[in-house]
Design a protein around this motif. Structure first.
Motif, mmCIF file in Angstrom:
data_model
loop_
_atom_site.group_PDB
_atom_site.id
_atom_site.type_symbol
_atom_site.label_atom_id
_atom_site.label_comp_id
_atom_site.label_asym_id
_atom_site.label_seq_id
_atom_site.Cartn_x
_atom_site.Cartn_y
_atom_site.Cartn_z
ATOM 1 N N PHE A 90 -13.918 -22.943 32.162
ATOM 2 C CA PHE A 90 -12.424 -22.475 30.925
ATOM 3 C C PHE A 90 -12.101 -20.984 31.576
ATOM 4 O O PHE A 90 -13.869 -20.756 31.941
ATOM 5 N N ASN A 91 -11.388 -21.112 32.674
ATOM 6 C CA ASN A 91 -11.070 -19.179 32.821
ATOM 7 C C ASN A 91 -10.019 -18.999 32.011
ATOM 8 O O ASN A 91 -8.555 -19.841 32.409
ATOM 9 N N GLY A 92 -9.919 -17.664 31.244
ATOM 10 C CA GLY A 92 -8.467 -16.870 31.016
ATOM 11 C C GLY A 92 -9.023 -16.655 29.871
ATOM 12 O O GLY A 92 -10.342 -16.420 29.095
ATOM 13 N N PRO A 93 -8.067 -16.098 28.467
ATOM 14 C CA PRO A 93 -8.859 -15.475 27.472
ATOM 15 C C PRO A 93 -8.475 -16.851 26.618
ATOM 16 O O PRO A 93 -8.366 -17.472 26.645
ATOM 17 N N SER A 94 -9.310 -16.169 25.789
ATOM 18 C CA SER A 94 -9.599 -17.002 24.015
ATOM 19 C C SER A 94 -10.221 -15.686 23.735
ATOM 20 O O SER A 94 -10.891 -14.638 23.953
#
Length: 112
Positions: A90-94
């Protein structure tokens, strides 16, 4: 001008640093013996289960965490971190919600 986020509890800073260093042993040391990861409802408890999850989906996926926000939770020892996630998964904000007890992570929930 944006406010400086509150500092991370030392064990959460160690968790982030170990993940970014791809150091599974150091990452595992941030958890209590019965510590758990709740990855969108999939719960992994104890060192063996945590290592298996991390090998497949976290450090094994070359995760990177760039912390952009930190907020205190409703209880003492609770903190939520917003991080920009990178790596081979997963790539992105979390959001990562941590429950810290006696200086170790009792629970880390990935929420969104």
């Amino acid at each position: 001008m944006s406010a400086t986020p509150p500092p991370l509890p030392p064990v959460v800073r160690a968790f982030v640093d170990a993940a970014n260093a791809q150091d599974t042993a150091a990452w595992l040391r941030t958890f209590a013996p019965d510590g758990a990861v709740d990855d969108w409802g999939r719960v992994f408890t104890g060192y063996e289960a945590l290592r298996g999850w991390s090998d497949a989906e976290f450090i094994g996926a070359h995760v990177t965490l760039d912390v952009t926000e930190v907020s205190a939770g409703p209880d003492e020892g609770d903190v939520t971190v917003l991080a920009q996630v990178g790596g081979d998964g997963f790539n992105g904000p979390s959001h990562f919600a941590f429950t810290v007890r006696e200086g170790l992570i009792a629970l880390m929930r990935i929420t969104a």
